[in-house]
Design a protein around this motif. Structure first.
Motif, PDB file in Angstrom:
ATOM      1  N   GLU A 639      13.198 -85.756  -8.552  1.00  0.00           N
ATOM      2  CA  GLU A 639      14.266 -85.699  -7.552  1.00  0.00           C
ATOM      3  C   GLU A 639      15.065 -84.408  -7.682  1.00  0.00           C
ATOM      4  O   GLU A 639      15.366 -83.740  -6.677  1.00  0.00           O
ATOM      5  CB  GLU A 639      15.163 -86.924  -7.726  1.00  0.00           C
ATOM      6  CG  GLU A 639      16.315 -87.019  -6.748  1.00  0.00           C
ATOM      7  CD  GLU A 639      17.161 -88.245  -6.996  1.00  0.00           C
ATOM      8  OE1 GLU A 639      18.402 -88.114  -7.000  1.00  0.00           O
ATOM      9  OE2 GLU A 639      16.585 -89.334  -7.198  1.00  0.00           O
ATOM     10  N   GLU A 640      15.408 -84.044  -8.922  1.00  0.00           N
ATOM     11  CA  GLU A 640      16.161 -82.811  -9.143  1.00  0.00           C
ATOM     12  C   GLU A 640      15.295 -81.578  -8.894  1.00  0.00           C
ATOM     13  O   GLU A 640      15.783 -80.549  -8.401  1.00  0.00           O
ATOM     14  CB  GLU A 640      16.704 -82.782 -10.578  1.00  0.00           C
ATOM     15  CG  GLU A 640      17.685 -83.896 -10.922  1.00  0.00           C
ATOM     16  CD  GLU A 640      19.029 -83.731 -10.237  1.00  0.00           C
ATOM     17  OE1 GLU A 640      19.287 -82.625  -9.699  1.00  0.00           O
ATOM     18  OE2 GLU A 640      19.820 -84.686 -10.225  1.00  0.00           O
ATOM     19  N   SER A 641      14.009 -81.668  -9.213  1.00  0.00           N
ATOM     20  CA  SER A 641      13.114 -80.518  -9.039  1.00  0.00           C
ATOM     21  C   SER A 641      12.915 -80.170  -7.573  1.00  0.00           C
ATOM     22  O   SER A 641      12.669 -79.004  -7.228  1.00  0.00           O
ATOM     23  CB  SER A 641      11.757 -80.805  -9.692  1.00  0.00           C
ATOM     24  OG  SER A 641      11.889 -81.002 -11.080  1.00  0.00           O
ATOM     25  N   LEU A 642      12.985 -81.159  -6.701  1.00  0.00           N
ATOM     26  CA  LEU A 642      12.826 -80.898  -5.278  1.00  0.00           C
ATOM     27  C   LEU A 642      13.910 -79.964  -4.759  1.00  0.00           C
ATOM     28  O   LEU A 642      13.693 -79.212  -3.805  1.00  0.00           O
ATOM     29  CB  LEU A 642      12.862 -82.217  -4.495  1.00  0.00           C
ATOM     30  CG  LEU A 642      11.602 -83.084  -4.605  1.00  0.00           C
ATOM     31  CD1 LEU A 642      11.868 -84.471  -4.038  1.00  0.00           C
ATOM     32  CD2 LEU A 642      10.441 -82.428  -3.867  1.00  0.00           C
ATOM     33  N   VAL A 643      15.072 -79.984  -5.387  1.00  0.00           N
ATOM     34  CA  VAL A 643      16.196 -79.156  -4.947  1.00  0.00           C
ATOM     35  C   VAL A 643      16.362 -77.913  -5.810  1.00  0.00           C
ATOM     36  O   VAL A 643      16.544 -76.806  -5.302  1.00  0.00           O
ATOM     37  CB  VAL A 643      17.504 -79.982  -4.963  1.00  0.00           C
ATOM     38  CG1 VAL A 643      18.689 -79.109  -4.554  1.00  0.00           C
ATOM     39  CG2 VAL A 643      17.382 -81.184  -4.053  1.00  0.00           C
ATOM     40  N   HIS A 644      16.239 -78.063  -7.122  1.00  0.00           N
ATOM     41  CA  HIS A 644      16.591 -76.982  -8.031  1.00  0.00           C
ATOM     42  C   HIS A 644      15.404 -76.283  -8.671  1.00  0.00           C
ATOM     43  O   HIS A 644      15.584 -75.282  -9.361  1.00  0.00           O
ATOM     44  CB  HIS A 644      17.499 -77.527  -9.141  1.00  0.00           C
ATOM     45  CG  HIS A 644      18.740 -78.182  -8.628  1.00  0.00           C
ATOM     46  ND1 HIS A 644      19.785 -77.474  -8.071  1.00  0.00           N
ATOM     47  CD2 HIS A 644      19.106 -79.500  -8.568  1.00  0.00           C
ATOM     48  CE1 HIS A 644      20.740 -78.307  -7.703  1.00  0.00           C
ATOM     49  NE2 HIS A 644      20.345 -79.546  -7.987  1.00  0.00           N
ATOM     50  N   GLY A 645      14.199 -76.794  -8.505  1.00  0.00           N
ATOM     51  CA  GLY A 645      13.049 -76.220  -9.188  1.00  0.00           C
ATOM     52  C   GLY A 645      12.681 -77.051 -10.405  1.00  0.00           C
ATOM     53  O   GLY A 645      13.492 -77.813 -10.926  1.00  0.00           O
ATOM     54  N   THR A 646      11.456 -76.879 -10.883  1.00  0.00           N
ATOM     55  CA  THR A 646      10.946 -77.768 -11.925  1.00  0.00           C
ATOM     56  C   THR A 646      11.693 -77.627 -13.239  1.00  0.00           C
ATOM     57  O   THR A 646      12.189 -78.608 -13.797  1.00  0.00           O
ATOM     58  CB  THR A 646       9.446 -77.524 -12.152  1.00  0.00           C
ATOM     59  OG1 THR A 646       8.743 -77.863 -10.961  1.00  0.00           O
ATOM     60  CG2 THR A 646       8.931 -78.374 -13.296  1.00  0.00           C
TER      61      THR A 646
END
Length: 761
Positions: A639-646
């Motif tokens: 969920e966080e990677s979709l916005v901020h990167g892996t």
């Protein structure tokens, strides 16, 4: 004008209050109906090991036919009485008086044998048939009480044999309703109070668990009553602990999301919806994964394993349902007051864009440490876990004697030791062999030739003792008459053309020597009579068939569980590499837990061994429940990677879930550790393996190994999903400033959940 993307229709005040109230009332009704069934479990449970064997097992087939030869279906008890020296005639008369009193008890299924003196004259034994359909434990307790009252002080009596061990086993499970639940709930409450520093929130979380357990028990009770599932004390204890632990874990995940929403200033209803949307997918996925793993136990040939699969799955299903309906309703009504006196006022600490900057808080510090030393962290963790896994070679999971199943004092075990001093140790637990009548002589010769058989007889309704000694003379069976000279020799009881040959074992029925004797008899009888002609049963054969079936189940089911969970993780994470690595870490964690447990069992607790099902049960619970924490962590990371990167997403996911995963791990470990209060070897071993494994998973695997390994691999962890194919230039370089959050049409910054919906229709 177009309505903004984030705008939504707010329900009326009546609905915002009415929906939670209705859900609470439904769960209160379920709890009030299911609660009384805690006291009725004994009505539908059984601890007879032979009922758990597959119908195809020899021991099962023999057990089903014993009543045809021996009369009423019964479980033998052996009463052994000793004195300081040789027993006098008066003392033997006292024992006979005791036998007469025992025969008057309601739970006796046939004639009690007269006292049989030992060769040294210092002990006598009596065989007491106890009604298998009644309260075996209660009848044995009555016999023990009669012996204490009737016999003079110079005589000492023990009640042993299969019925004696059954009674001790039943007594061991007596604390499963009150003591087990009390210890588990007390431990969970204490942990929750320390974590949340609130008097109300722990009560709400425990209410979620207890009402889920009430609903699950109500369902399971009626399934057992209808004969659809088999319930015993072992399965019951695991159900209680599993529901309390899992429901609390799911509740903590929802509470974490609700706390985040409350900290942003959201109102009750808005915080409830936000938390529910954020928790729904990981809770449902976690519960579904555990259920899928448990249902793999349906592949088992043992009825107790097959029963545990659906019974535990029912418990998990109600845990998920309670965490997604009952708890949200309670928190929607309580709002931020649930966290009193420490009301959340700010969001959780975050990782700064520049990793050289100082950070505050345990999890942000750990995230920065992993970002700086990712490869070193996961390599060191792997080496340490592999070292712990080496102890698995010391695991002795090939079965334990029945006499060692109960920890602590056991009159049946003590009585068996006394019996072995004066009589053949296998007295009271003979080998039963069902053979065609025409093969009786050949079967008798096989048993006579065995060094592990003390004497051979045949079931006979004509004999006062129900048995007649048998010998072979000129190829024909000859039966020994019981009574004064001239008494006609009895005839064997014949059922469907078969007779029952009874062999008294030289060694204790649950010993390794007796096991070797029975295995050899099966081979020799097949050679002499033809394959499958003779069926060998009895207590020793039941243990052999149970252990062999457990070993077969373990070999089959473990790979199936791994495959099922791997597929579920692939569907959840939309990736192949990440699920494979997660499964690998779970296997490594399990191997380490089992290896360390083996060393502790052998060197610290000095356990005699382990049931073959112990590794299987440990695997099912550690892998299925360990995947829960993988899902909690990686679903938030994605969920966080979709916005901020892996890589930034991994660090943010670790910070966001570190606290809840640690709390959940402590709770689950504490609940399983509570199984240790039940003095049953199997449950004590499962308690240690799972509790230690969960702590290992919580503090090492999920907090260090998985984040460090994922961070080191980078965006390739999502291969071959769309997230892996995204441009890595602005997202993957450590230390590069994260891109600004994307904006909606009306200019507001999208949340991770809103942004995810724009990428994945």
């Amino acid at each position: 004008m177009a309505q903004p993307h984030h705008a939504r229709r707010v329900p009326t005040r009546w609905l915002r209050i009415g929906i939670p109230v209705l859900l609470v009332l439904v769960w209160l009704a379920a709890g009030s109906i299911g609660g009384p069934y805690f006291g009725k479990v004994d009505e539908v449970s059984s601890n007879d090991r032979s009922t758990f064997l597959p119908e195809s097992a020899d021991a099962t087939q023999v057990n089903a036919r014993l009543a045809d030869f021996l009369g009423e279906e019964s479980i033998p008890a052996v009463v052994v009485v000793t004195a300081d020296g040789a027993l006098t005639d008066d003392e033997i008369a006292d024992v006979q008086s005791l036998a007469d009193d025992i025969a008057e008890l309601d739970g006796i299924a046939g004639e009690v044998s007269p006292p049989i003196a030992s060769d040294d004259g210092e002990a006598v034994q009596m065989f007491v048939p106890i009604d298998a359909s009644g309260e075996v434990g209660g009848t044995v307790d009555e016999i023990r009480a009669l012996a204490a009252e009737d016999l003079p002080d110079e005589l000492t009596a023990w009640v042993t044999g299969p019925a004696g061990f059954t009674a001790d086993l039943v007594a061991g499970f007596l604390g499963i309703d009150g003591l087990l639940l009390g210890v588990a709930l007390g431990a969970v409450f204490l942990i929750l109070v320390i974590v949340y520093r609130s008097p109300l929130l722990p009560i709400l979380v425990l209410a979620t668990s207890m009402f889920a357990l009430c609903a699950a028990l109500l369902t399971v009770w009626w399934l057992a009553y209808a004969g659809i599932v088999v319930l015993n004390g072992q399965v019951q204890g695991i159900l209680f602990i599993l529901v309390i632990g899992a429901a609390t874990d799911y509740a903590l995940l929802y509470v974490a999301r609700f706390r985040e929403a409350v900290a942003t200033g959201a109102r009750k209803w808005d915080a409830t919806l936000t938390a529910w949307r954020g928790a729904f997918e990981p809770i449902l996925a976690s519960g579904g994964t555990v259920i899928a793993g448990l249902l793999c136990l349906l592949l088992s040939d043992l009825a107790t394993n097959r029963a545990l699969g659906p019974i535990a799955s029912i418990g998990i299903a109600f845990s998920v349902l309670s965490a997604l309906t009952f708890l949200p309703a309670l928190l929607a009504l309580c709002g931020r007051a649930a966290f009193w006196p420490f009301i959340p006022k700010r969001t959780a600490a975050a990782v700064p864009d520049d990793l050289t900057q100082p950070v505050k808080g345990l999890w942000p510090r750990q995230a920065r440490f992993i970002a700086r030393n990712a490869r070193v962290v996961w390599v060191v963790c792997t080496v340490v876990l592999l070292a712990g896994a080496l102890g698995i070679t010391q695991l002795k999971a090939d079965g334990v004697p029945t006499s060692d199943l109960v920890l602590g004092a056991s009159e049946a075990r003590d009585g068996q030791d006394v019996l072995a001093e004066h009589f053949p140790a296998g007295s009271g637990s003979p080998v039963y062999v069902v053979v065609p009548e025409e093969d009786l002589a050949a079967a008798t010769l096989v048993l006579d030739d065995s060094d592990g058989i003390e004497s051979v007889s045949v079931a006979s309704a004509d004999s006062p003792t129900g048995q007649a000694g048998v010998e072979v003379d000129d190829g024909r069976p000859v039966f020994t008459a019981v009574g004064p000279p001239g008494t006609p020799a009895p005839e064997p009881t014949v059922s469907d053309g078969d007779v029952l040959v009874i062999g008294t074992l030289t060694d204790a029925a649950d010993s390794a020597a007796a096991e070797q004797t029975v295995r050899a008899l099966r081979v020799d009888l097949d050679d002499a009579l033809g394959d499958g002609t003779a069926l060998v049963g009895g207590e020793t054969a039941t243990d052999i068939d149970t252990n062999d079936t457990s070993t077969r189940d373990r070999t089959l089911i473990i790979p199936v569980i791994l495959a099922v969970i791997l597929v579920i993780l692939m569907l959840l994470l939309r990736s192949i590499l990440a699920p494979v690595l997660l499964i690998a870490t779970v296997i490594l964690s399990f191997a380490t837990a089992l290896g360390v447990s083996a060393v502790v069992f052998n060197e610290v607790f000095r356990f005699p061994g382990a049931d073959p099902a112990v590794p299987l049960y440990g695997f099912v619970f550690l892998v299925a429940l360990g995947v829960d924490y993988n899902i909690f962590l990686m679903s938030r990371v994605r969920e966080e990677s979709l916005v901020h990167g892996t890589r930034p997403g991994i660090l943010r996911g670790l910070v966001a879930t570190g606290g809840v995963i640690t709390s959940a791990g402590l709770v689950l470990a504490a609940t399983f550790a509570a199984l240790g209060v039940i003095p049953i070897l199997f449950l004590a071993q499962i308690a240690f393996i799972v509790a230690f494994g969960v702590l290992l998973d919580t503090f090492v695997v999920r907090s260090l190994l998985v984040p460090a390994l994922s961070y080191d691999i980078g965006r390739a962890i999502w291969w071959p999903s769309k997230l892996w194919r995204r441009d890595a230039a602005t997202m993957e370089a450590p230390g590069v400033r994260e891109p600004a959050p994307p904006l909606a049409e009306d200019g507001h910054a999208l949340t991770p959940e809103e942004y995810r919906r724009t990428l994945e229709p």
